[in-house]
Design a protein around this motif. Sequence first.
Motif, PDB file in Angstrom:
ATOM      1  N   PRO A 157      10.177   4.433  -2.444  1.00  0.00           N
ATOM      2  CA  PRO A 157       9.109   4.729  -3.419  1.00  0.00           C
ATOM      3  C   PRO A 157       9.625   5.586  -4.575  1.00  0.00           C
ATOM      4  O   PRO A 157      10.342   6.566  -4.373  1.00  0.00           O
ATOM      5  CB  PRO A 157       8.062   5.463  -2.584  1.00  0.00           C
ATOM      6  N   ARG A 158       9.240   5.217  -5.767  1.00  0.00           N
ATOM      7  CA  ARG A 158       9.591   5.960  -6.979  1.00  0.00           C
ATOM      8  C   ARG A 158       8.395   6.721  -7.536  1.00  0.00           C
ATOM      9  O   ARG A 158       8.540   7.515  -8.448  1.00  0.00           O
ATOM     10  CB  ARG A 158      10.125   4.994  -8.043  1.00  0.00           C
ATOM     11  N   PHE A 159       7.211   6.435  -6.990  1.00  0.00           N
ATOM     12  CA  PHE A 159       5.979   7.060  -7.445  1.00  0.00           C
ATOM     13  C   PHE A 159       5.400   7.919  -6.328  1.00  0.00           C
ATOM     14  O   PHE A 159       5.817   7.835  -5.170  1.00  0.00           O
ATOM     15  CB  PHE A 159       4.969   5.995  -7.879  1.00  0.00           C
ATOM     16  N   LEU A 160       4.427   8.738  -6.672  1.00  0.00           N
ATOM     17  CA  LEU A 160       3.706   9.556  -5.699  1.00  0.00           C
ATOM     18  C   LEU A 160       2.419   8.840  -5.325  1.00  0.00           C
ATOM     19  O   LEU A 160       1.646   8.452  -6.203  1.00  0.00           O
ATOM     20  CB  LEU A 160       3.399  10.934  -6.279  1.00  0.00           C
ATOM     21  N   TRP A 161       2.181   8.694  -4.009  1.00  0.00           N
ATOM     22  CA  TRP A 161       1.032   7.933  -3.524  1.00  0.00           C
ATOM     23  C   TRP A 161       0.025   8.855  -2.859  1.00  0.00           C
ATOM     24  O   TRP A 161       0.375   9.810  -2.181  1.00  0.00           O
ATOM     25  CB  TRP A 161       1.497   6.855  -2.539  1.00  0.00           C
ATOM     26  N   PRO A 265      -1.405  -6.345   9.805  1.00  0.00           N
ATOM     27  CA  PRO A 265      -2.399  -5.329  10.163  1.00  0.00           C
ATOM     28  C   PRO A 265      -3.169  -4.870   8.938  1.00  0.00           C
ATOM     29  O   PRO A 265      -2.761  -5.135   7.790  1.00  0.00           O
ATOM     30  CB  PRO A 265      -1.538  -4.190  10.729  1.00  0.00           C
ATOM     31  N   PRO A 266      -4.287  -4.177   9.115  1.00  0.00           N
ATOM     32  CA  PRO A 266      -5.004  -3.611   7.959  1.00  0.00           C
ATOM     33  C   PRO A 266      -4.084  -2.677   7.159  1.00  0.00           C
ATOM     34  O   PRO A 266      -3.170  -2.058   7.704  1.00  0.00           O
ATOM     35  CB  PRO A 266      -6.164  -2.848   8.594  1.00  0.00           C
ATOM     36  N   PHE A 267      -4.305  -2.606   5.891  1.00  0.00           N
ATOM     37  CA  PHE A 267      -3.502  -1.753   5.020  1.00  0.00           C
ATOM     38  C   PHE A 267      -4.398  -0.747   4.313  1.00  0.00           C
ATOM     39  O   PHE A 267      -5.603  -0.965   4.161  1.00  0.00           O
ATOM     40  CB  PHE A 267      -2.734  -2.588   3.988  1.00  0.00           C
ATOM     41  N   ALA A 268      -3.781   0.338   3.883  1.00  0.00           N
ATOM     42  CA  ALA A 268      -4.512   1.389   3.175  1.00  0.00           C
ATOM     43  C   ALA A 268      -4.430   1.152   1.677  1.00  0.00           C
ATOM     44  O   ALA A 268      -3.338   0.959   1.129  1.00  0.00           O
ATOM     45  CB  ALA A 268      -3.936   2.754   3.516  1.00  0.00           C
ATOM     46  N   ARG A 269      -5.554   1.160   1.016  1.00  0.00           N
ATOM     47  CA  ARG A 269      -5.582   1.131  -0.450  1.00  0.00           C
ATOM     48  C   ARG A 269      -5.471   2.571  -0.949  1.00  0.00           C
ATOM     49  O   ARG A 269      -6.194   3.459  -0.497  1.00  0.00           O
ATOM     50  CB  ARG A 269      -6.865   0.486  -0.950  1.00  0.00           C
ATOM     51  N   ARG A 270      -4.564   2.778  -1.880  1.00  0.00           N
ATOM     52  CA  ARG A 270      -4.267   4.121  -2.352  1.00  0.00           C
ATOM     53  C   ARG A 270      -4.236   4.172  -3.880  1.00  0.00           C
ATOM     54  O   ARG A 270      -4.341   3.152  -4.555  1.00  0.00           O
ATOM     55  CB  ARG A 270      -2.910   4.594  -1.799  1.00  0.00           C
ATOM     56  N   LEU A 271      -4.056   5.367  -4.405  1.00  0.00           N
ATOM     57  CA  LEU A 271      -3.791   5.604  -5.818  1.00  0.00           C
ATOM     58  C   LEU A 271      -2.332   6.029  -5.956  1.00  0.00           C
ATOM     59  O   LEU A 271      -1.740   6.524  -5.005  1.00  0.00           O
ATOM     60  CB  LEU A 271      -4.696   6.714  -6.358  1.00  0.00           C
ATOM     61  N   PHE A 272      -1.757   5.836  -7.132  1.00  0.00           N
ATOM     62  CA  PHE A 272      -0.404   6.352  -7.337  1.00  0.00           C
ATOM     63  C   PHE A 272      -0.266   6.909  -8.748  1.00  0.00           C
ATOM     64  O   PHE A 272      -0.965   6.504  -9.680  1.00  0.00           O
ATOM     65  CB  PHE A 272       0.665   5.298  -7.050  1.00  0.00           C
ATOM     66  N   VAL A 273       0.668   7.868  -8.879  1.00  0.00           N
ATOM     67  CA  VAL A 273       0.958   8.504 -10.165  1.00  0.00           C
ATOM     68  C   VAL A 273       2.468   8.607 -10.315  1.00  0.00           C
ATOM     69  O   VAL A 273       3.230   8.366  -9.377  1.00  0.00           O
ATOM     70  CB  VAL A 273       0.327   9.914 -10.264  1.00  0.00           C
ATOM     71  N   GLY A 274       2.932   8.997 -11.504  1.00  0.00           N
ATOM     72  CA  GLY A 274       4.355   9.186 -11.736  1.00  0.00           C
ATOM     73  C   GLY A 274       4.907  10.349 -10.937  1.00  0.00           C
ATOM     74  O   GLY A 274       4.162  11.245 -10.510  1.00  0.00           O
TER      75      GLY A 274
END
Length: 314
Positions: A157-161, A265-274
């Motif tokens: 990952p290059r971003f913050l989740w 499997p079910p997955f989590a929907r998230r937000l991400f930022v730089g």
Amino acid sequence: MQTPLLPLAPPPVPAFASAIAPALAAAFAPAFAPAFVPEPGPVPILAQVRLPMWAVILAAMFAMALTPNPARPAHAAEQQVDAYNTYLSPPFLMPDGGGLAAELVERLNAHLTGQYRLRLRHIPRQRLMLAGMRDPASFEGVGLLLSPAFVKEDRQPRFLWSEPVFYDYNVLVFAGPNAPRLSSAADLAGLRFGAIIGYRYLYLEQLLAAGRLRRQDTNAERLNLRKVALGRVDFTQMNRLLYGAIMGEPEFAGKLAAVPEPGAPPFARRLFVGPHRAALLARLNAALAVLPCDPQWRASADRHGINLPSCSAR
């Protein structure tokens, strides 16, 4: 007969102007000495000098600029941040511009008041990945409702989740009235797969890489559903919320059937930022933590068939 022009009343002078009048008088007196005529008797300071009109107006403007405005919106000083939604079909984006993405942004803003304010933007995912996410250090926005695996962020990952917004799952859609029984993704070998440009299909990757699945790309889920209904592809994969919002439309009613994607499997929907926006992420996580107790967000979730944790669970 011309209507006579009414004389202009002198502009009101804010109280603050009285306080700066001595300084103005000292500043302008050398240049306009003949204009400054002392008046007898104890009169207010502004009456002791006759400043040029432009100087009086300047004083008033300066005073008003420094006087707090109680009617100013509370969010005027908040930092505006673009929030990107890449789901361009119902229920995430409705024809009137509303939808799940707009409802989420509205409720996040209700809990971000004071520092940040999100501005919703709808763009294709391919554009987000090729332009917005190319350089993480220059990404100033917020990505909405994605999972790291969807945008190649699951390995390095290059971003913050963020923490999860909610959990979801995908379905495979076939021509109706009945979907085939599938024990694993291997049962799909040899079929024609209707996909979306720029989308990653994690649990179909091995079949695609081995050439055992024939991928045909379009730019919208609705187009893939049409191709399935017409027999031009054998199946497509899409989010179950999208499928639930579209399947009942007259064009598709009774023509499609769906099953949960096998092995996924079910997955989590998230937000991400730089990576440089840790402070923004902290505020977003704080807002997400209280959303299960937000009556308006719970009503939105119920309307879309989304399961949320109980109010006391976070």
